[in-house]
Write a protein that holds these residues in place. Sequence first.
Motif, PDB file in Angstrom:
ATOM      1  N   GLU A  76      15.188 -13.743   4.843  1.00  0.00           N
ATOM      2  CA  GLU A  76      15.632 -14.370   6.086  1.00  0.00           C
ATOM      3  C   GLU A  76      14.568 -15.280   6.696  1.00  0.00           C
ATOM      4  O   GLU A  76      14.378 -15.318   7.910  1.00  0.00           O
ATOM      5  N   GLY A  77      13.853 -15.994   5.829  1.00  0.00           N
ATOM      6  CA  GLY A  77      12.810 -16.890   6.309  1.00  0.00           C
ATOM      7  C   GLY A  77      11.560 -16.178   6.786  1.00  0.00           C
ATOM      8  O   GLY A  77      10.676 -16.790   7.396  1.00  0.00           O
ATOM      9  N   GLY A  78      11.462 -14.876   6.516  1.00  0.00           N
ATOM     10  CA  GLY A  78      10.318 -14.083   6.946  1.00  0.00           C
ATOM     11  C   GLY A  78      10.755 -12.987   7.897  1.00  0.00           C
ATOM     12  O   GLY A  78      11.331 -13.262   8.941  1.00  0.00           O
ATOM     13  N   LYS A  79      10.524 -11.718   7.508  1.00  0.00           N
ATOM     14  CA  LYS A  79      10.966 -10.590   8.332  1.00  0.00           C
ATOM     15  C   LYS A  79       9.849  -9.551   8.408  1.00  0.00           C
ATOM     16  O   LYS A  79       9.252  -9.204   7.379  1.00  0.00           O
ATOM     17  N   ALA A  80       9.570  -9.059   9.612  1.00  0.00           N
ATOM     18  CA  ALA A  80       8.464  -8.130   9.838  1.00  0.00           C
ATOM     19  C   ALA A  80       8.973  -6.715  10.066  1.00  0.00           C
ATOM     20  O   ALA A  80       9.886  -6.499  10.873  1.00  0.00           O
ATOM     21  N   TYR A  81       8.390  -5.751   9.342  1.00  0.00           N
ATOM     22  CA  TYR A  81       8.703  -4.340   9.526  1.00  0.00           C
ATOM     23  C   TYR A  81       7.416  -3.578   9.825  1.00  0.00           C
ATOM     24  O   TYR A  81       6.392  -3.799   9.176  1.00  0.00           O
ATOM     25  N   PRO A  82       7.437  -2.655  10.773  1.00  0.00           N
ATOM     26  CA  PRO A  82       6.259  -1.825  11.008  1.00  0.00           C
ATOM     27  C   PRO A  82       6.061  -0.845   9.862  1.00  0.00           C
ATOM     28  O   PRO A  82       7.033  -0.346   9.284  1.00  0.00           O
ATOM     29  N   GLY A  83       4.800  -0.575   9.521  1.00  0.00           N
ATOM     30  CA  GLY A  83       4.541   0.344   8.426  1.00  0.00           C
ATOM     31  C   GLY A  83       3.071   0.703   8.314  1.00  0.00           C
ATOM     32  O   GLY A  83       2.346   0.744   9.303  1.00  0.00           O
ATOM     33  N   GLY A  84       2.633   0.933   7.086  1.00  0.00           N
ATOM     34  CA  GLY A  84       1.304   1.458   6.804  1.00  0.00           C
ATOM     35  C   GLY A  84       1.429   2.913   6.398  1.00  0.00           C
ATOM     36  O   GLY A  84       2.204   3.676   6.996  1.00  0.00           O
ATOM     37  N   GLY A  85       0.688   3.331   5.377  1.00  0.00           N
ATOM     38  CA  GLY A  85       0.855   4.658   4.812  1.00  0.00           C
ATOM     39  C   GLY A  85       0.896   5.805   5.807  1.00  0.00           C
ATOM     40  O   GLY A  85       1.901   6.534   5.894  1.00  0.00           O
ATOM     41  N   PRO A  86      -0.164   6.029   6.595  1.00  0.00           N
ATOM     42  CA  PRO A  86      -0.140   7.154   7.533  1.00  0.00           C
ATOM     43  C   PRO A  86       0.969   7.046   8.579  1.00  0.00           C
ATOM     44  O   PRO A  86       1.565   8.063   8.948  1.00  0.00           O
ATOM     45  N   VAL A  87       1.240   5.835   9.061  1.00  0.00           N
ATOM     46  CA  VAL A  87       2.346   5.651  10.003  1.00  0.00           C
ATOM     47  C   VAL A  87       3.654   6.097   9.363  1.00  0.00           C
ATOM     48  O   VAL A  87       4.446   6.847   9.954  1.00  0.00           O
ATOM     49  N   ASN A  88       3.897   5.629   8.141  1.00  0.00           N
ATOM     50  CA  ASN A  88       5.113   6.029   7.429  1.00  0.00           C
ATOM     51  C   ASN A  88       5.203   7.545   7.287  1.00  0.00           C
ATOM     52  O   ASN A  88       6.257   8.151   7.517  1.00  0.00           O
ATOM     53  N   MET A  89       4.087   8.168   6.902  1.00  0.00           N
ATOM     54  CA  MET A  89       4.094   9.619   6.696  1.00  0.00           C
ATOM     55  C   MET A  89       4.413  10.359   7.981  1.00  0.00           C
ATOM     56  O   MET A  89       5.105  11.382   7.972  1.00  0.00           O
ATOM     57  N   ALA A  90       3.905   9.854   9.109  1.00  0.00           N
ATOM     58  CA  ALA A  90       4.216  10.474  10.397  1.00  0.00           C
ATOM     59  C   ALA A  90       5.703  10.375  10.703  1.00  0.00           C
ATOM     60  O   ALA A  90       6.346  11.362  11.100  1.00  0.00           O
ATOM     61  N   VAL A  91       6.272   9.194  10.499  1.00  0.00           N
ATOM     62  CA  VAL A  91       7.698   8.988  10.770  1.00  0.00           C
ATOM     63  C   VAL A  91       8.555   9.869   9.859  1.00  0.00           C
ATOM     64  O   VAL A  91       9.518  10.501  10.310  1.00  0.00           O
ATOM     65  N   TYR A  92       8.200   9.935   8.582  1.00  0.00           N
ATOM     66  CA  TYR A  92       8.986  10.729   7.640  1.00  0.00           C
ATOM     67  C   TYR A  92       8.875  12.224   7.936  1.00  0.00           C
ATOM     68  O   TYR A  92       9.820  12.987   7.711  1.00  0.00           O
ATOM     69  N   SER A  97       6.911   8.703   1.552  1.00  0.00           N
ATOM     70  CA  SER A  97       7.971   9.688   1.775  1.00  0.00           C
ATOM     71  C   SER A  97       7.733  10.930   0.927  1.00  0.00           C
ATOM     72  O   SER A  97       7.914  12.066   1.396  1.00  0.00           O
ATOM     73  N   TYR A  98       7.339  10.701  -0.315  1.00  0.00           N
ATOM     74  CA  TYR A  98       7.055  11.830  -1.208  1.00  0.00           C
ATOM     75  C   TYR A  98       5.931  12.690  -0.629  1.00  0.00           C
ATOM     76  O   TYR A  98       6.045  13.922  -0.554  1.00  0.00           O
ATOM     77  N   ILE A  99       4.859  12.038  -0.188  1.00  0.00           N
ATOM     78  CA  ILE A  99       3.713  12.779   0.343  1.00  0.00           C
ATOM     79  C   ILE A  99       4.118  13.594   1.564  1.00  0.00           C
ATOM     80  O   ILE A  99       3.758  14.770   1.689  1.00  0.00           O
ATOM     81  N   ALA A 100       4.872  12.989   2.481  1.00  0.00           N
ATOM     82  CA  ALA A 100       5.309  13.712   3.676  1.00  0.00           C
ATOM     83  C   ALA A 100       6.156  14.921   3.311  1.00  0.00           C
ATOM     84  O   ALA A 100       5.969  16.026   3.857  1.00  0.00           O
ATOM     85  N   GLY A 101       7.092  14.745   2.383  1.00  0.00           N
ATOM     86  CA  GLY A 101       7.937  15.853   1.970  1.00  0.00           C
ATOM     87  C   GLY A 101       7.149  16.951   1.277  1.00  0.00           C
ATOM     88  O   GLY A 101       7.364  18.147   1.527  1.00  0.00           O
ATOM     89  N   PHE A 102       6.236  16.549   0.405  1.00  0.00           N
ATOM     90  CA  PHE A 102       5.412  17.522  -0.315  1.00  0.00           C
ATOM     91  C   PHE A 102       4.555  18.327   0.666  1.00  0.00           C
ATOM     92  O   PHE A 102       4.502  19.563   0.601  1.00  0.00           O
ATOM     93  N   LEU A 103       3.878  17.640   1.583  1.00  0.00           N
ATOM     94  CA  LEU A 103       3.004  18.328   2.534  1.00  0.00           C
ATOM     95  C   LEU A 103       3.790  19.281   3.424  1.00  0.00           C
ATOM     96  O   LEU A 103       3.345  20.398   3.705  1.00  0.00           O
ATOM     97  N   LEU A 104       4.971  18.850   3.859  1.00  0.00           N
ATOM     98  CA  LEU A 104       5.803  19.725   4.681  1.00  0.00           C
ATOM     99  C   LEU A 104       6.195  20.966   3.892  1.00  0.00           C
ATOM    100  O   LEU A 104       6.106  22.100   4.400  1.00  0.00           O
ATOM    101  N   GLY A 105       6.593  20.759   2.647  1.00  0.00           N
ATOM    102  CA  GLY A 105       7.010  21.890   1.823  1.00  0.00           C
ATOM    103  C   GLY A 105       5.878  22.853   1.528  1.00  0.00           C
ATOM    104  O   GLY A 105       6.032  24.076   1.672  1.00  0.00           O
ATOM    105  N   ILE A 106       4.729  22.329   1.135  1.00  0.00           N
ATOM    106  CA  ILE A 106       3.615  23.197   0.751  1.00  0.00           C
ATOM    107  C   ILE A 106       3.056  23.920   1.969  1.00  0.00           C
ATOM    108  O   ILE A 106       2.642  25.078   1.898  1.00  0.00           O
ATOM    109  N   THR A 107       3.066  23.258   3.141  1.00  0.00           N
ATOM    110  CA  THR A 107       2.577  23.885   4.368  1.00  0.00           C
ATOM    111  C   THR A 107       3.495  25.009   4.815  1.00  0.00           C
ATOM    112  O   THR A 107       3.042  26.015   5.394  1.00  0.00           O
TER     113      THR A 107
END
Length: 264
Positions: free
Chosen positions: A18-34, A228-238
């Motif tokens: 779409e001519g350029g589209k911005a999404y918020p992200g970054g690994g730790p941010v993503n993991m927090a949201v997930y 997403s994988y990391i967040a799910g794994f950490l939640l499960g193992i914890t």
Amino acid sequence: MKLAAVGSNCIDYYENMEGGKAYPGGGPVNMAVYTVRLGGEASYIGPVGNDSYGSIMREAIGQKGVNLSRLQVKEGRTAVSQVTLTDGERVFGDYDEGVMADYVLSEEDMDFICTHDVVVCDLWGKVEGQFKDLKERGMTTAFDCATRPEDPESQTAMPYTDYLFFFCDDGDTPELRAQMKRYHEKGPRLVVCMMGGDGSLCWDGSEFHRFGIVPCENLVDSMGAGDSYIAGFLLGITEGLPIEKAMEKGAANATVTLGYFGGW
């Protein structure tokens, strides 16, 4: 699980959408949201700039239910990653780290982190040198090396990391298994390699554990799948799940993320 996600955040700027589209992200941010998506609690600790992208980042993360009480707004630019999407696979281009360039955790940040169950950072988070202090304070630690476990940042954090993650797309090979054993000898409790379509592999110091994938009916964008994988794994193992079940939880969470544009 109450997760403290520390360090890198960035705007993922898709150049060919779409001519350029911005999404918020970054690994730790993503993991927090997930983590919140999965029913856990999460805080994000890190800096954004006082520009329009910083405002987008703060608003978007807050709307997802992540605690932002230790988010800093600094004079300067919010970090930006240039991304191109090709057949559902994202290809990263230039990265401008902006106000992330000189980030360091304060004593107040460290005290706040220690009110959580797990702290996670990634290769670009700038706090690998403080993992030793966090570990000595009794924190359970996790580190995402991305595709670069041999980089100095990854090697610095490794001896003080409980759950070490990295990505390799060469499949389950004898060389990979030997590599994972070497990393485990440096200190981590578990070493997990995410292998894309080949699933994931975990070495616990005694045996390897393998899990495949949870099929995705409609691949849209792979952005955030590893986080997403990391967040799910950490939640499960914890929560006390066996390793294979934690791997399955991570894989299932990654599949959800594959079905839409952007990290979240």
